[in-house]
Design a protein around this motif. Structure first.
Motif, PDB file in Angstrom:
ATOM      1  N   VAL A  23       0.873  -1.171   0.000  1.00  0.00           N
ATOM      2  CA  VAL A  23       0.000   0.000   0.000  1.00  0.00           C
ATOM      3  C   VAL A  23       0.912   1.222   0.000  1.00  0.00           C
ATOM      4  O   VAL A  23       1.740   1.384   0.901  1.00  0.00           O
ATOM      5  N   ALA A  24       0.782   2.063  -1.020  1.00  0.00           N
ATOM      6  CA  ALA A  24       1.601   3.266  -1.140  1.00  0.00           C
ATOM      7  C   ALA A  24       0.708   4.491  -1.187  1.00  0.00           C
ATOM      8  O   ALA A  24      -0.413   4.440  -1.689  1.00  0.00           O
ATOM      9  N   THR A  61      -9.696   4.782  -2.939  1.00  0.00           N
ATOM     10  CA  THR A  61     -10.033   6.158  -2.553  1.00  0.00           C
ATOM     11  C   THR A  61     -10.860   6.224  -1.275  1.00  0.00           C
ATOM     12  O   THR A  61     -11.262   7.302  -0.861  1.00  0.00           O
ATOM     13  N   THR A  62     -11.117   5.073  -0.662  1.00  0.00           N
ATOM     14  CA  THR A  62     -12.052   5.024   0.465  1.00  0.00           C
ATOM     15  C   THR A  62     -11.376   4.885   1.821  1.00  0.00           C
ATOM     16  O   THR A  62     -12.038   4.566   2.807  1.00  0.00           O
ATOM     17  N   GLY A  63     -10.079   5.126   1.896  1.00  0.00           N
ATOM     18  CA  GLY A  63      -9.415   5.168   3.194  1.00  0.00           C
ATOM     19  C   GLY A  63      -8.455   4.025   3.448  1.00  0.00           C
ATOM     20  O   GLY A  63      -8.430   3.010   2.740  1.00  0.00           O
ATOM     21  N   ILE A  64      -7.661   4.206   4.494  1.00  0.00           N
ATOM     22  CA  ILE A  64      -6.580   3.269   4.807  1.00  0.00           C
ATOM     23  C   ILE A  64      -7.105   1.893   5.186  1.00  0.00           C
ATOM     24  O   ILE A  64      -6.504   0.877   4.822  1.00  0.00           O
ATOM     25  N   GLU A  65      -8.222   1.829   5.896  1.00  0.00           N
ATOM     26  CA  GLU A  65      -8.757   0.525   6.288  1.00  0.00           C
ATOM     27  C   GLU A  65      -9.094  -0.319   5.063  1.00  0.00           C
ATOM     28  O   GLU A  65      -8.760  -1.508   5.002  1.00  0.00           O
ATOM     29  N   ASP A  66      -9.736   0.301   4.062  1.00  0.00           N
ATOM     30  CA  ASP A  66     -10.089  -0.427   2.842  1.00  0.00           C
ATOM     31  C   ASP A  66      -8.849  -0.804   2.041  1.00  0.00           C
ATOM     32  O   ASP A  66      -8.774  -1.894   1.461  1.00  0.00           O
ATOM     33  N   ALA A  67      -7.870   0.087   2.002  1.00  0.00           N
ATOM     34  CA  ALA A  67      -6.635  -0.206   1.262  1.00  0.00           C
ATOM     35  C   ALA A  67      -5.903  -1.393   1.878  1.00  0.00           C
ATOM     36  O   ALA A  67      -5.450  -2.299   1.170  1.00  0.00           O
ATOM     37  N   GLY A  82       5.328   5.293   2.391  1.00  0.00           N
ATOM     38  CA  GLY A  82       4.958   6.700   2.463  1.00  0.00           C
ATOM     39  C   GLY A  82       4.575   7.121   3.862  1.00  0.00           C
ATOM     40  O   GLY A  82       3.897   6.390   4.584  1.00  0.00           O
ATOM     41  N   GLY A  83       5.032   8.297   4.249  1.00  0.00           N
ATOM     42  CA  GLY A  83       4.779   8.784   5.604  1.00  0.00           C
ATOM     43  C   GLY A  83       3.307   8.961   5.920  1.00  0.00           C
ATOM     44  O   GLY A  83       2.857   8.643   7.023  1.00  0.00           O
ATOM     45  N   GLY A  84       2.528   9.461   4.983  1.00  0.00           N
ATOM     46  CA  GLY A  84       1.098   9.645   5.227  1.00  0.00           C
ATOM     47  C   GLY A  84       0.369   8.327   5.414  1.00  0.00           C
ATOM     48  O   GLY A  84      -0.459   8.186   6.318  1.00  0.00           O
ATOM     49  N   VAL A  85       0.690   7.349   4.572  1.00  0.00           N
ATOM     50  CA  VAL A  85       0.070   6.023   4.686  1.00  0.00           C
ATOM     51  C   VAL A  85       0.411   5.382   6.020  1.00  0.00           C
ATOM     52  O   VAL A  85      -0.453   4.839   6.712  1.00  0.00           O
ATOM     53  N   VAL A  86       1.687   5.445   6.402  1.00  0.00           N
ATOM     54  CA  VAL A  86       2.100   4.835   7.671  1.00  0.00           C
ATOM     55  C   VAL A  86       1.416   5.536   8.846  1.00  0.00           C
ATOM     56  O   VAL A  86       0.921   4.888   9.778  1.00  0.00           O
ATOM     57  N   THR A  87       1.353   6.863   8.803  1.00  0.00           N
ATOM     58  CA  THR A  87       0.705   7.608   9.891  1.00  0.00           C
ATOM     59  C   THR A  87      -0.769   7.233  10.002  1.00  0.00           C
ATOM     60  O   THR A  87      -1.270   6.979  11.105  1.00  0.00           O
ATOM     61  N   ALA A 114      -2.196   4.467   8.981  1.00  0.00           N
ATOM     62  CA  ALA A 114      -2.308   3.068   9.416  1.00  0.00           C
ATOM     63  C   ALA A 114      -2.008   2.933  10.903  1.00  0.00           C
ATOM     64  O   ALA A 114      -2.654   2.143  11.608  1.00  0.00           O
ATOM     65  N   LEU A 115      -1.035   3.680  11.407  1.00  0.00           N
ATOM     66  CA  LEU A 115      -0.761   3.670  12.853  1.00  0.00           C
ATOM     67  C   LEU A 115      -1.962   4.200  13.622  1.00  0.00           C
ATOM     68  O   LEU A 115      -2.369   3.631  14.639  1.00  0.00           O
ATOM     69  N   ARG A 116      -2.535   5.276  13.137  1.00  0.00           N
ATOM     70  CA  ARG A 116      -3.706   5.870  13.794  1.00  0.00           C
ATOM     71  C   ARG A 116      -4.860   4.877  13.851  1.00  0.00           C
ATOM     72  O   ARG A 116      -5.605   4.828  14.821  1.00  0.00           O
ATOM     73  N   ALA A 117      -4.979   4.040  12.807  1.00  0.00           N
ATOM     74  CA  ALA A 117      -6.069   3.055  12.748  1.00  0.00           C
ATOM     75  C   ALA A 117      -5.724   1.750  13.453  1.00  0.00           C
ATOM     76  O   ALA A 117      -6.541   0.823  13.475  1.00  0.00           O
ATOM     77  N   GLY A 118      -4.522   1.657  14.028  1.00  0.00           N
ATOM     78  CA  GLY A 118      -4.129   0.446  14.747  1.00  0.00           C
ATOM     79  C   GLY A 118      -3.844  -0.735  13.842  1.00  0.00           C
ATOM     80  O   GLY A 118      -3.986  -1.889  14.262  1.00  0.00           O
ATOM     81  N   LEU A 119      -3.391  -0.476  12.612  1.00  0.00           N
ATOM     82  CA  LEU A 119      -3.207  -1.545  11.631  1.00  0.00           C
ATOM     83  C   LEU A 119      -1.763  -2.016  11.483  1.00  0.00           C
ATOM     84  O   LEU A 119      -1.511  -2.991  10.782  1.00  0.00           O
ATOM     85  N   VAL A 120      -0.801  -1.327  12.093  1.00  0.00           N
ATOM     86  CA  VAL A 120       0.607  -1.617  11.861  1.00  0.00           C
ATOM     87  C   VAL A 120       1.148  -2.565  12.935  1.00  0.00           C
ATOM     88  O   VAL A 120       0.976  -2.325  14.127  1.00  0.00           O
ATOM     89  N   ASP A 121       1.831  -3.628  12.481  1.00  0.00           N
ATOM     90  CA  ASP A 121       2.449  -4.586  13.396  1.00  0.00           C
ATOM     91  C   ASP A 121       3.935  -4.319  13.608  1.00  0.00           C
ATOM     92  O   ASP A 121       4.460  -4.547  14.690  1.00  0.00           O
ATOM     93  N   GLU A 122       4.629  -3.851  12.562  1.00  0.00           N
ATOM     94  CA  GLU A 122       6.074  -3.622  12.655  1.00  0.00           C
ATOM     95  C   GLU A 122       6.463  -2.354  11.910  1.00  0.00           C
ATOM     96  O   GLU A 122       5.848  -2.009  10.895  1.00  0.00           O
ATOM     97  N   VAL A 123       7.489  -1.691  12.414  1.00  0.00           N
ATOM     98  CA  VAL A 123       8.090  -0.535  11.758  1.00  0.00           C
ATOM     99  C   VAL A 123       9.573  -0.842  11.583  1.00  0.00           C
ATOM    100  O   VAL A 123      10.277  -1.119  12.565  1.00  0.00           O
TER     101      VAL A 123
END
Length: 198
Positions: A71-72, A114-120, A137-142, A144-153
């Motif tokens: 996801v970019a 176009t419908t948000g990080i959760e859908d992507a 991408g910084g925006g995508v990672v931010t 995804a972190l906000r949505a609680g979707l990231v396991d590793e950085v």
């Protein structure tokens, strides 16, 4: 279940590009963030043309072999000249481009979301099967972190202070705690892998 992770080359002061990035300009004046892709004598098993130090090749190939979909963000997509118009940053993985503005027609392995990080991330997980989802991408990672979707950085930290450019992490309303899982020093870069604490 597959994991969601980000892996970015980043300066010590936290930038993933230099000044003036964009289409045809890539990372702007921050191209040295990628020097470690070609400063060794060990060929990557995944990325044709990459010749890295042995520790960097081991780390990069291990991460790349996990990836089933990417996801970019739109800036990353444009700065990378749309990955050739039908490909992606990974030689075989599907690419999902998250954008909230009109985009050129996607072809090949590319899909616009176009419908948000959760859908992507959900679409990428489905495409990845039993492999993992990589975020770019910084925006995508931010988001995804906000949505609680990231396991590793994963940070491929390059020993340079760029002073300006696109910061990796954007403003967040709360802290995110990380746990260091692995640190691999290599010529021109230190590979730091963190688990997101939950």
């Amino acid at each position: 279940m597959s994991k969601v992770f980000s892996a970015h080359a980043v300066s010590v002061d936290g930038y993933i590009t230099g000044r003036d990035p964009g289409p045809g300009r890539g990372l702007g004046d921050g191209g040295m963030l990628f020097d470690w892709y070609g400063d060794g004598d060990t060929p990557s098993k995944v990325f044709a043309g990459f010749r890295l130090s042995e520790p960097s090749a081991r780390v990069l190939d291990a991460l790349a072999e996990r990836v089933g979909a990417v996801v970019a963000g739109r800036n990353t997509y444009e700065d990378s000249d749309q990955f050739g118009g039908d490909g992606g940053p990974h030689p075989t993985a599907r690419l999902f481009v998250l954008s909230h503005r009109p985009a050129p027609e996607m072809r090949g392995r590319q899909t616009l979301v176009t419908t948000g990080i959760e859908d992507a991330v959900a679409a990428a997980r489905e495409a990845a099967g039993d492999k993992d989802v990589s975020l770019m991408g910084g925006g995508v990672v931010t988001e995804a972190l906000r949505a609680g979707l990231v396991d590793e950085v994963v940070l491929h930290q390059v020993p340079v202070l760029l002073g300006d450019g696109r910061p990796f992490f954007q403003a967040r309303p709360e802290h995110v705690r990380l746990r260091l899982v692995e640190a691999v020093p290599a010529p021109g870069v230190t590979h730091l892998r963190y688990a997101v604490a939950r």
